[in-house]
Design an enzyme around this catalytic site. Structure first.
Site, mmCIF file in Angstrom:
data_model
loop_
_atom_site.group_PDB
_atom_site.id
_atom_site.type_symbol
_atom_site.label_atom_id
_atom_site.label_comp_id
_atom_site.label_asym_id
_atom_site.label_seq_id
_atom_site.Cartn_x
_atom_site.Cartn_y
_atom_site.Cartn_z
ATOM 1 N N VAL A 1 36.904 32.265 -7.081
ATOM 2 C CA VAL A 1 37.789 33.240 -7.737
ATOM 3 C C VAL A 1 37.920 34.504 -6.899
ATOM 4 C CG1 VAL A 1 38.116 34.698 -9.775
ATOM 5 C CG2 VAL A 1 37.290 32.350 -10.043
ATOM 6 N N TYR B 1 23.155 30.428 -19.452
ATOM 7 C CA TYR B 1 24.267 31.070 -18.741
ATOM 8 C C TYR B 1 25.137 31.852 -19.723
ATOM 9 C CZ TYR B 1 28.721 31.436 -16.218
ATOM 10 O OH TYR B 1 29.882 31.895 -15.652
#
Length: 320
Positions: free
Chosen positions: A14, A142
């Site tokens: 990204v 996470y």
């Protein structure tokens, strides 16, 4: 005076795409990178660091208009850490807030944090997509770490002039995508029969170009300040539909066997692959209505166009 962006994760999937877009738009970029071998776009100012959660960023944040924070310890299918939550917190919580506090002290106007849909949860029921304002229900370390980072950033925004924007992407795909998405393209390219011809789930995806467009939009849009946004392509697909449209983008025929999803889920559970089964057979849909209405934002790239870009990159770079 030209704007300057401090970008983390600049060599990642990204972050590198964000860097290219910002450079193309004439924005001055400072990129935080760890390795001497990490390559950035021409004209980008490189900021080297050893330990993200302990780095002294202060001199590099002077004169910076906004921070785009893409760096993270990312989710992995088979984590080998003995204490995964502690490992995720070190980078995703402590590292994020360490950078954000220094950014606020330096007078940075806005901090854009790339979070995860895992803050919302692991799956949705038909007709009940996640929204940006749902109560978080992270199910794994996470997701918990991303939620805690979000909470810390909101608290910082409440006590400093720095604005915070939180973006929670769903599964991201595009040129250079890795992991399960890459595996799917390989299977389709090789013509391997796949048992995914009768899956009627609904999953939201987001093309890399669409995510990048929202990131650069939210970096400057006045109404993005202190908001949380979900992002997708605006079109949900079943696993079966995705494979067929991906095969078309590759110029292949999808050889899909109509095995009922309940049979696949049962087999996956027996084999200890429950999380993979959820990704292939379960639903995870998001409502981007808030993103559309508040920012007047529409995904600029269609699903099929984005799949074609990913397929073209794969065909050009696949190992023969």
């Amino acid at each position: 005076m030209p704007q300057t962006v401090f970008l983390t994760g600049a060599t990642g999937f990204v972050g590198s795409a964000v860097m290219r877009r910002l450079v193309a738009e004439g924005v001055s970029v400072k990129a935080a990178v760890r390795s001497e071998s990490d390559r950035v776009e021409d004209g980008v100012h490189v900021v080297r660091f050893d330990s993200f959660e302990a780095a002294d960023w202060r001199e590099h944040l002077v004169g910076v208009d906004s921070v785009v924070h893409c760096a993270a310890r990312v989710h992995v299918m088979n984590d080998t850490e003995t204490d995964p939550l502690t490992a995720f917190r070190k980078i995703n919580v402590e590292g994020t807030l360490h950078l954000a506090r220094q950014a606020a002290e330096a007078g940075v106007r806005r901090f854009v944090f790339i979070s995860s849909i895992k803050v919302n949860g692991e799956g949705t029921q038909p007709g009940k997509p996640y929204t940006a304002d749902d109560l978080p229900e992270p199910r794994d370390p996470y997701g918990v770490s991303k939620m805690e980072a979000e909470q810390g950033l909101r608290e910082l925004a409440n006590h400093t002039p720095m604005e915070v924007v939180i973006i929670r992407p769903v599964l991201i795909y595009g040129p250079g995508v890795k992991a399960n998405f890459l595996n799917m393209m390989r299977w389709l390219d090789k013509g391997i029969p796949l048992p995914f011809g009768a899956i009627h789930n609904g999953r939201s995806l987001v093309a890399l170009d669409n995510l990048v467009d929202l990131i650069v939009t939210s970096r400057v849009h006045p109404k993005a300040a202190n908001q949380t946004f979900l992002v997708s392509d605006g079109e949900d697909l079943s696993t079966t539909q995705l494979l067929r449209r991906m095969a078309k983008a590759l110029g292949k025929s999808a050889r899909l066997l109509p095995i009922p999803s309940w049979m696949l889920s049962s087999a996956a559970n027996v084999l200890g692959k429950r999380s993979l089964s959820q990704r292939l057979c379960g639903s995870l849909a998001v409502d981007i209505g808030k993103t559309r209405s508040l920012l007047q934002w529409t995904p600029p790239v269609s699903v099929d166009s984005a799949l074609e870009l990913a397929a073209k990159h794969y065909m050009e770079h696949k190992k023969q």
